[in-house]
Each structure stands twice: as C-alpha cells, then as structure tokens.
Design a protein around this motif. Structure first.
Motif, mmCIF file in Angstrom:
data_model
loop_
_atom_site.group_PDB
_atom_site.id
_atom_site.type_symbol
_atom_site.label_atom_id
_atom_site.label_comp_id
_atom_site.label_asym_id
_atom_site.label_seq_id
_atom_site.Cartn_x
_atom_site.Cartn_y
_atom_site.Cartn_z
ATOM 1 N N PRO A 284 0.837 -1.202 0.000
ATOM 2 C CA PRO A 284 0.000 0.000 0.000
ATOM 3 C C PRO A 284 0.877 1.260 0.000
ATOM 4 C CG PRO A 284 0.071 -0.888 2.208
ATOM 5 C CD PRO A 284 0.852 -1.851 1.331
ATOM 6 N N CYS A 285 1.708 1.357 -1.053
ATOM 7 C CA CYS A 285 2.516 2.564 -1.305
ATOM 8 C C CYS A 285 3.648 2.742 -0.301
ATOM 9 C CB CYS A 285 1.643 3.811 -1.355
ATOM 10 S SG CYS A 285 0.297 3.687 -2.554
ATOM 11 N N TRP A 286 4.293 1.629 0.093
ATOM 12 C CA TRP A 286 5.469 1.674 0.956
ATOM 13 C C TRP A 286 6.592 0.874 0.298
ATOM 14 C CZ3 TRP A 286 6.174 4.777 5.041
ATOM 15 C CH2 TRP A 286 5.041 5.378 5.590
ATOM 16 N N PRO A 287 7.846 1.005 0.792
ATOM 17 C CA PRO A 287 8.957 0.291 0.156
ATOM 18 C C PRO A 287 8.823 -1.223 0.174
ATOM 19 C CG PRO A 287 9.793 2.082 1.517
ATOM 20 C CD PRO A 287 8.331 1.973 1.805
ATOM 21 N N GLU A 288 8.117 -1.776 1.148
ATOM 22 C CA GLU A 288 7.896 -3.215 1.131
ATOM 23 C C GLU A 288 7.186 -3.626 -0.153
ATOM 24 O OE1 GLU A 288 7.746 -2.186 5.588
ATOM 25 O OE2 GLU A 288 7.085 -1.264 3.729
ATOM 26 N N GLU A 289 7.388 -4.863 -0.546
ATOM 27 C CA GLU A 289 6.835 -5.329 -1.813
ATOM 28 C C GLU A 289 5.402 -5.851 -1.698
ATOM 29 O OE1 GLU A 289 9.476 -8.135 -3.631
ATOM 30 O OE2 GLU A 289 11.252 -6.952 -3.122
ATOM 31 N N ALA A 290 4.987 -6.271 -0.501
ATOM 32 C CA ALA A 290 3.712 -6.972 -0.394
ATOM 33 C C ALA A 290 3.052 -6.698 0.953
ATOM 34 C CB ALA A 290 3.917 -8.469 -0.588
ATOM 35 N N ALA A 291 1.746 -7.024 1.008
ATOM 36 C CA ALA A 291 0.968 -6.930 2.247
ATOM 37 C C ALA A 291 0.108 -8.174 2.358
ATOM 38 C CB ALA A 291 0.098 -5.679 2.246
ATOM 39 N N VAL A 292 0.157 -8.838 3.500
ATOM 40 C CA VAL A 292 -0.661 -10.025 3.720
ATOM 41 C C VAL A 292 -1.627 -9.737 4.868
ATOM 42 C CG1 VAL A 292 1.066 -11.090 5.246
ATOM 43 C CG2 VAL A 292 -0.686 -12.517 4.186
ATOM 44 N N ALA A 293 -2.906 -10.073 4.668
ATOM 45 C CA ALA A 293 -3.922 -9.927 5.703
ATOM 46 C C ALA A 293 -4.144 -11.269 6.381
ATOM 47 C CB ALA A 293 -5.227 -9.417 5.102
ATOM 48 N N TYR A 294 -4.430 -11.232 7.683
ATOM 49 C CA TYR A 294 -4.627 -12.444 8.465
ATOM 50 C C TYR A 294 -5.930 -12.367 9.251
ATOM 51 C CZ TYR A 294 0.328 -13.656 7.812
ATOM 52 O OH TYR A 294 1.554 -13.980 7.291
ATOM 53 N N PHE A 295 -6.509 -13.553 9.496
ATOM 54 C CA PHE A 295 -7.641 -13.737 10.404
ATOM 55 C C PHE A 295 -7.295 -14.862 11.367
ATOM 56 C CE2 PHE A 295 -11.069 -16.737 11.332
ATOM 57 C CZ PHE A 295 -11.946 -15.930 12.042
ATOM 58 N N ALA A 296 -7.777 -14.751 12.607
ATOM 59 C CA ALA A 296 -7.693 -15.859 13.558
ATOM 60 C C ALA A 296 -8.982 -15.921 14.357
ATOM 61 C CB ALA A 296 -6.500 -15.691 14.499
ATOM 62 N N ASP A 297 -9.524 -17.115 14.504
ATOM 63 C CA ASP A 297 -10.692 -17.312 15.365
ATOM 64 C C ASP A 297 -10.216 -17.279 16.816
ATOM 65 O OD1 ASP A 297 -12.780 -18.512 16.969
ATOM 66 O OD2 ASP A 297 -13.635 -19.306 15.124
ATOM 67 N N VAL A 298 -10.702 -16.310 17.569
ATOM 68 C CA VAL A 298 -10.262 -16.126 18.961
ATOM 69 C C VAL A 298 -11.460 -16.162 19.907
ATOM 70 C CG1 VAL A 298 -8.150 -14.878 18.368
ATOM 71 C CG2 VAL A 298 -10.291 -13.605 18.607
ATOM 72 N N THR A 299 -12.464 -16.938 19.529
ATOM 73 C CA THR A 299 -13.715 -16.948 20.292
ATOM 74 C C THR A 299 -13.484 -17.241 21.774
ATOM 75 O OG1 THR A 299 -14.914 -17.660 18.315
ATOM 76 C CG2 THR A 299 -15.994 -18.019 20.446
ATOM 77 N N GLY A 300 -12.585 -18.160 22.097
ATOM 78 C CA GLY A 300 -12.381 -18.539 23.493
ATOM 79 C C GLY A 300 -11.387 -17.688 24.245
ATOM 80 N N PHE A 301 -10.826 -16.667 23.594
ATOM 81 C CA PHE A 301 -9.731 -15.907 24.215
ATOM 82 C C PHE A 301 -10.102 -14.467 24.572
ATOM 83 C CE2 PHE A 301 -6.887 -18.582 21.212
ATOM 84 C CZ PHE A 301 -7.051 -19.694 22.025
ATOM 85 N N VAL A 302 -11.267 -14.004 24.169
ATOM 86 C CA VAL A 302 -11.612 -12.586 24.320
ATOM 87 C C VAL A 302 -12.068 -12.295 25.745
ATOM 88 C CG1 VAL A 302 -13.164 -10.750 23.532
ATOM 89 C CG2 VAL A 302 -12.191 -12.356 21.887
ATOM 90 N N ALA A 303 -11.618 -11.145 26.263
ATOM 91 C CA ALA A 303 -11.982 -10.684 27.595
ATOM 92 C C ALA A 303 -12.873 -9.454 27.485
ATOM 93 C CB ALA A 303 -10.730 -10.339 28.399
ATOM 94 N N ALA A 304 -13.593 -9.152 28.550
ATOM 95 C CA ALA A 304 -14.344 -7.897 28.605
ATOM 96 C C ALA A 304 -13.364 -6.731 28.676
ATOM 97 C CB ALA A 304 -15.272 -7.893 29.810
ATOM 98 N N GLY A 305 -13.654 -5.666 27.938
ATOM 99 C CA GLY A 305 -12.810 -4.474 28.002
ATOM 100 C C GLY A 305 -11.494 -4.643 27.278
ATOM 101 N N PRO A 306 -10.347 -4.450 27.966
ATOM 102 C CA PRO A 306 -9.052 -4.488 27.283
ATOM 103 C C PRO A 306 -8.609 -5.902 26.924
ATOM 104 C CG PRO A 306 -8.787 -3.930 29.613
ATOM 105 C CD PRO A 306 -10.243 -3.989 29.357
#
Length: 274
Positions: free
Chosen positions: A79-101
C-alpha cells in the motif's frame, strides 16, 4: 445477538510489553460467557522470501497470552510503501476474548523506522455476543484483502435478507489509512467526508502514528438496509488502503431475537447469524 468491534494501531510498536502489539479496548457488552464468535484481523507488510521458502510470519501472535492460529486472507502489493507486499490475516479467537481491554502481542514488526520490513499496521477484534437488552436481526462479517490505490474502488455486496429500511451499524476494517483522500460508501453514496480511512484507532505505546481503522464512528456507520446493500471503499492517487473486513449489525431492536444459525464460511463471507 449484538456486534462489537475495536482495534489498535501497532506499526513499529517496540519489543516491550505488550511485545510488538497493543491493547484493543472493546466497548461494554462482550464478556466471557456471552461471546458467540470472535475474529482477530491484522495486516503485515513484508518482502517476499526467495522462491521455495516460506515467510516466517504470524508464527507467534497471541491474544491475552493465548497463541492464535493465523489464516492468511490473501497477499497484495504494497500500500505505497517500500515493502513489496501486504498479507492480511484472520484468527478465530472466540475462546480468548476478555471484557474491556484485550492484549494482542507477537505481531511481526521490525520496530521501525517506517518502510523497514516486516511491519504490522494494526489489529482489530470483531465480536458477536449475546445481549439481554436488544438484538440484531442478523449479523454479517465478510473479509478478504482488497488493495485500494490509484483511483480504485472495491464493492462488497452483503447478503442481507431481513428486509429494507432497517437501521443498521456498518464497520470497515483496514490498514494504512492516513489523512488523505478516500471514501467509504453504502449503496454507492459516500458516508463520510472523503477522508474515512484516517488512522482513527488508538495508537499503541511507541508505535508510529500511521494508519489502522476499525470504524469511523463509535458503534460503526449508521445506515439503512435496502437493495443492493453494497459496502464500498475507494481512493484517489493520494491514499493506499488494505481493506480486510466488513461487518454489519442489521436492525438492532427488542423484537429481533432469532435463534442463531451455525456460522458459515464461503468466499468472502466469514460468518453470518440470522
């Protein structure tokens, strides 16, 4: 069911707690025990390795100390930076999420300065949860990796079925947004002021003040359903964006309490609850 989303800008965050990461502060609502589904999204800029080898990317990402399993969503040019590529990632974190932070750490990053690979632009949580106060008629999450640059527009039709003229909350998640010229649209009408991917998420301590966006307004954009139900993002020559996820919470009210179906995944559609 309700939807919540939030993110943090992490580019060049230093190797100090939280190591190469930051804190994603969810709004009130989601908490252990009421979360149905949760996804973590991030984008890393890098230079591809020599042919025949694999990039050691996303190997040590954690959420609240729990290792996550990354799923690549596709690789684009930079996206217009010196790096050649950008990779997007997803992870299912259903069991890891906490309230707030929520602490995300271990994102691949050189520590700077900007333009030295690898660099992770930011990270977002998208969470579907049960609510005793109100519910959405349906919740739809789509994802991918669309590079927006040089007068590009991407259109993302959302498979809404619960009728027209329902007030809904629409979220865009993307990397590298800065104060420049770009638009987020609903049914081909601009939602904002022409600078919508503007790096609006909070900045992790020590990170560069560069772009990551989870939504433009608290609670997402307020939109009305009605054909063709298309979310769009576009840019002129000025701004370059990796658009990685879109979520919509349709018809939040007291009378929308269907039994949720099992999440489905095909094509760009990540999860759907009706």
């Amino acid at each position: 069911m309700r939807l919540a989303a939030a993110g943090v800008r992490t580019r060049n965050a230093p190797p100090a707690p939280p190591t190469n990461g930051g804190i994603i502060l969810l709004p009130p609502g989601p908490a252990p025990g009421n979360i149905i589904w949760a996804g973590l999204y991030w984008v890393t800029l890098f230079n591809p390795p020599p042919p025949g080898s694999s990039p050691p990317l996303a190997a040590s990402v954690t959420l609240n100390g729990n290792p996550v399993t990354p799923e690549p969503l596709g690789t684009t040019g930079s996206p217009c930076w010196p790096e050649e590529a950008a990779v997007a990632y997803f992870a299912d974190v259903t069991g890891f999420v906490a309230a707030g932070p929520n602490v995300v750490a271990g994102l691949d990053d050189s520590g700077g300065p900007p333009g030295v690979p690898p660099e992770t632009e930011g990270a977002s949580l998208v969470v579907v949860y049960e609510s005793d106060n109100s519910s959405a008629c349906e919740i739809i999450v789509t994802d991918g990796n669309d590079l927006i640059r040089d007068i590009t527009q991407w259109d993302n039709p959302l498979p809404i079925t619960c009728g027209a003229n329902r007030f809904s909350n629409l979220y865009f998640v993307g990397g590298d947004g800065q104060e420049a010229s770009d638009d987020q649209s609903w049914n081909f009408a601009a939602l904002g002021d022409g600078d919508d991917f503007d790096g609006s998420d909070p900045v992790a301590p020590g990170a560069a003040f560069l772009g990551w966006d989870t939504d433009q307004q608290p609670g997402g954009w307020s939109v009305l359903t009605g054909g063709p139900n298309v979310a769009s993002a576009s840019s002129t020559f000025i701004d370059c964006i990796n658009w990685v996820a879109t979520a919509i919470e349709v018809g939040v009210s007291q009378d929308c309490r269907p039994t949720p179906v099992r999440p489905s995944t095909w094509g760009r559609l990540k999860t759907l609850y009706r």
